[in-house]
Design a protein around this motif. Structure first.
Motif, mmCIF file in Angstrom:
data_model
loop_
_atom_site.group_PDB
_atom_site.id
_atom_site.type_symbol
_atom_site.label_atom_id
_atom_site.label_comp_id
_atom_site.label_asym_id
_atom_site.label_seq_id
_atom_site.Cartn_x
_atom_site.Cartn_y
_atom_site.Cartn_z
ATOM 1 N N ARG A 114 0.829 -1.214 0.000
ATOM 2 C CA ARG A 114 0.000 0.000 0.000
ATOM 3 C C ARG A 114 0.862 1.262 0.000
ATOM 4 O O ARG A 114 0.566 2.226 -0.702
ATOM 5 N N VAL A 115 1.951 1.233 0.789
ATOM 6 C CA VAL A 115 2.838 2.406 0.832
ATOM 7 C C VAL A 115 3.460 2.632 -0.547
ATOM 8 O O VAL A 115 3.541 3.764 -1.031
ATOM 9 N N MET A 116 3.859 1.553 -1.206
ATOM 10 C CA MET A 116 4.450 1.691 -2.546
ATOM 11 C C MET A 116 3.445 2.262 -3.545
ATOM 12 O O MET A 116 3.764 3.111 -4.360
ATOM 13 N N ASP A 117 2.194 1.755 -3.458
ATOM 14 C CA ASP A 117 1.133 2.272 -4.350
ATOM 15 C C ASP A 117 0.908 3.766 -4.123
ATOM 16 O O ASP A 117 0.767 4.538 -5.059
ATOM 17 N N GLU A 118 0.867 4.140 -2.836
ATOM 18 C CA GLU A 118 0.647 5.556 -2.505
ATOM 19 C C GLU A 118 1.779 6.419 -3.049
ATOM 20 O O GLU A 118 1.553 7.496 -3.603
ATOM 21 N N LYS A 119 3.019 5.927 -2.886
ATOM 22 C CA LYS A 119 4.187 6.699 -3.352
ATOM 23 C C LYS A 119 4.163 6.863 -4.869
ATOM 24 O O LYS A 119 4.424 7.932 -5.402
ATOM 25 N N TYR A 120 3.812 5.775 -5.551
ATOM 26 C CA TYR A 120 3.753 5.818 -7.015
ATOM 27 C C TYR A 120 2.712 6.840 -7.462
ATOM 28 O O TYR A 120 2.934 7.646 -8.361
ATOM 29 N N GLN A 121 1.580 6.822 -6.757
ATOM 30 C CA GLN A 121 0.513 7.755 -7.122
ATOM 31 C C GLN A 121 0.932 9.204 -6.860
ATOM 32 O O GLN A 121 0.592 10.102 -7.622
ATOM 33 N N GLU A 122 1.679 9.412 -5.775
ATOM 34 C CA GLU A 122 2.183 10.764 -5.485
ATOM 35 C C GLU A 122 3.030 11.273 -6.645
ATOM 36 O O GLU A 122 2.947 12.434 -7.028
ATOM 37 N N GLN A 123 3.851 10.390 -7.214
ATOM 38 C CA GLN A 123 4.688 10.794 -8.361
ATOM 39 C C GLN A 123 3.803 11.190 -9.539
ATOM 40 O O GLN A 123 4.038 12.187 -10.202
ATOM 41 N N LEU A 124 2.744 10.383 -9.763
ATOM 42 C CA LEU A 124 1.844 10.687 -10.886
ATOM 43 C C LEU A 124 1.151 12.038 -10.690
ATOM 44 O O LEU A 124 0.939 12.786 -11.637
ATOM 45 N N LEU A 125 0.818 12.341 -9.441
ATOM 46 C CA LEU A 125 0.118 13.598 -9.156
ATOM 47 C C LEU A 125 0.989 14.815 -9.451
ATOM 48 O O LEU A 125 0.480 15.916 -9.644
ATOM 49 N N ASP A 126 2.290 14.632 -9.484
ATOM 50 C CA ASP A 126 3.203 15.751 -9.790
ATOM 51 C C ASP A 126 3.434 15.922 -11.284
ATOM 52 O O ASP A 126 4.097 16.871 -11.703
ATOM 53 N N GLU A 127 2.902 15.015 -12.091
ATOM 54 C CA GLU A 127 3.109 15.115 -13.550
ATOM 55 C C GLU A 127 2.337 16.309 -14.106
ATOM 56 O O GLU A 127 1.318 16.727 -13.553
#
Ligand code: SF4
Length: 308
Positions: free
Chosen positions: A154-167
Motif C-alpha cells: 500500500r505504501v508503494m502504491d501511494e508513493k507511485y501515485q504521489e509521483q503521478l500527481l506531480d506530472e
C-alpha cells in the motif's frame, strides 16, 4: 489442500493479505482468472436480476472455482466499528453463495470481521488458520508477515501515485470501488482509454485509508459505509491536484447512487462525470462520454491559460 479465491469483490482490497497468509502457512491456493464475458455470463445466470453487476461477476468467479479446489474463501465483513459499516452484500455474500450453489459440491471457508462485537481481523485469521489444521503460533506469524506485506504494497502504491500527481499532464481522479476499477472486463478499459488519450488516471482507492476517512467528513458527516467514506475522503485529498473527477459505479449500486449524488452536490469546483457500468458489450457509448468530458476539461484548461 487447495483454497480457491474468487478474483472479485474484496480480492482487490485484500489479495496481498490473503495470498501472503496462505503462502506463509504453506497452503496452496488458486485465484480465478481475470473477468471475461464467459465469467460474467455464468454469474448472470445465477444472480437475481436486481443484483449489482459486481455481485454477478463475483458469482461467476465462484462458479469457475467449483471443482478446482477444496474450499472457496468467502469472508463476511459486517463493520469496522467507528469507521463505519459496509454494503449489505459483504455481510450476506457467504449465505448467498451457499444457497446459490447448494446443489453443487461446494465447500466454503469463511472469516468474519465484526469489530463492534470484538471480531477483529487478527482473531478471524487465527481461527481460519486453525480450521486449516495449522498451529496458533504459525497462524500468528503468517498473519503478521501478511500484514507487513499488505502495508508495504500500500505504501508503494501511494508513493507511485504521489509521483503521478506531480506530472504536468491532465489527471483524472477515478472514484470507484477497487473491484470495479481494477476488473479487467468492466473497469480496466476505462483506465486504458485514458492512457490512450494521454491522460493520467489517479485512483481514489489508492489514497491513504486513514487520511481519507478523516478527510471524508468534510464532504459528509453521516455516510455509513466505510468503503464509500474512503473514496469520498480521497476526493478531498486529491481534488486540487487533478483536472476532473469520474465517478464509476456498477449498476444498480444502492450505496454509490446516494454517495455520488452527495459528491455531485457538494464538490462544485471540478468537472465531474458520473458513469454507470452495466456489463453490456462494447465500450463505444462510454468512450463517447469520456471524449466529451475530456473536451470540457481541455477547454477549461485552455480558457484559464488565456488561449481562447
Ligand atoms: S457497494 Fe454497490 S457495487 Fe458494491 S457490492 Fe454493494 S451494491 Fe454492489
Amino acid at each position: 489442500m487447495k483454497i480457491g479465491i474468487p478474483r472479485a469483490f474484496l480480492y482487490y482490497k485484500y489479495h496481498y493479505l490473503w495470498e501472503t497468509f496462505f503462502e506463509e502457512l504453506g497452503i496452496e491456493f488458486i485465484v480465478s482468472p481475470e473477468t471475461n464475458k464467459d465469467i460474467l455470463n455464468r454469474g448472470m445466470t445465477y444472480a437475481i436480476d436486481e443484483s449489482c453487476l459486481s455481485s454477478k461477476i463475483y458469482l461467476g468467479h465462484v462458479e469457475w472455482l467449483i471443482g478446482k479446489c477444496d474450499y472457496i474463501l468467502i469472508p463476511t465483513i459486517s463493520n469496522y466499528a467507528s469507521s463505519g459499516t459496509v454494503c449489505t452484500k459483504f455481510q450476506a455474500i457467504y449465505d448467498v453463495v451457499k444457497n446459490t450453489f447448494r446443489d453443487k459440491d461446494i465447500k466454503l471457508i469463511n472469516y468474519n470481521i465484526d469489530v463492534k462485537n470484538s471480531d477483529f481481523e487478527v482473531k478471524a485469521f487465527l481461527k481460519m488458520g486453525r480450521f486449516l489444521g495449522k498451529k496458533n503460533a504459525s497462524c500468528m506469524r503468517s498473519y503478521l508477515i501478511a500484514k507487513q506485506a499488505e502495508k508495504t504494497a500500500r505504501v508503494m502504491d501511494e508513493k507511485y501515485q504521489e509521483q503521478l500527481l506531480d506530472e504536468k499532464k491532465i489527471k483524472i481522479l477515478l472514484i470507484s470501488h477497487s473491484y470495479n476499477i481494477y476488473d479487467k472486463y468492466i473497469g480496466a478499459p476505462i483506465i486504458d482509454y485514458l492512457h490512450d488519450m494521454d491522460v493520467i488516471p489517479i485512483i481514489g482507492d489508492l489514497a491513504n485509508k486513514k487520511e481519507a476517512i478523516y478527510n471524508s467528513f468534510e464532504i459528509s458527516e453521516t455516510l455509513p459505509w466505510t468503503y464509500n467514506r474512503e473514496l469520498v475522503g480521497s476526493i478531498v485529498l486529491y481534488k486540487n491536484r487533478v483536472d476532473g473527477i469520474i465517478l464509476l459505479s456498477s449498476f444498480p449500486c444502492g450505496p454509490d447512487s446516494l454517495v455520488n449524488e452527495i459528491i455531485i452536490r457538494r464538490v462544485k469546483d471540478k468537472p465531474i462525470l458520473n458513469l454507470i457500468l452495466d456489463g453490456q458489450e462494447g465500450t463505444a457509448g462510454i468512450e463517447t462520454r469520456l471524449e466529451s468530458f475530456l473536451d470540457i476539461i481541455n477547454f477549461k484548461k485552455d480558457d484559464y491559460s488565456g488561449k481562447i
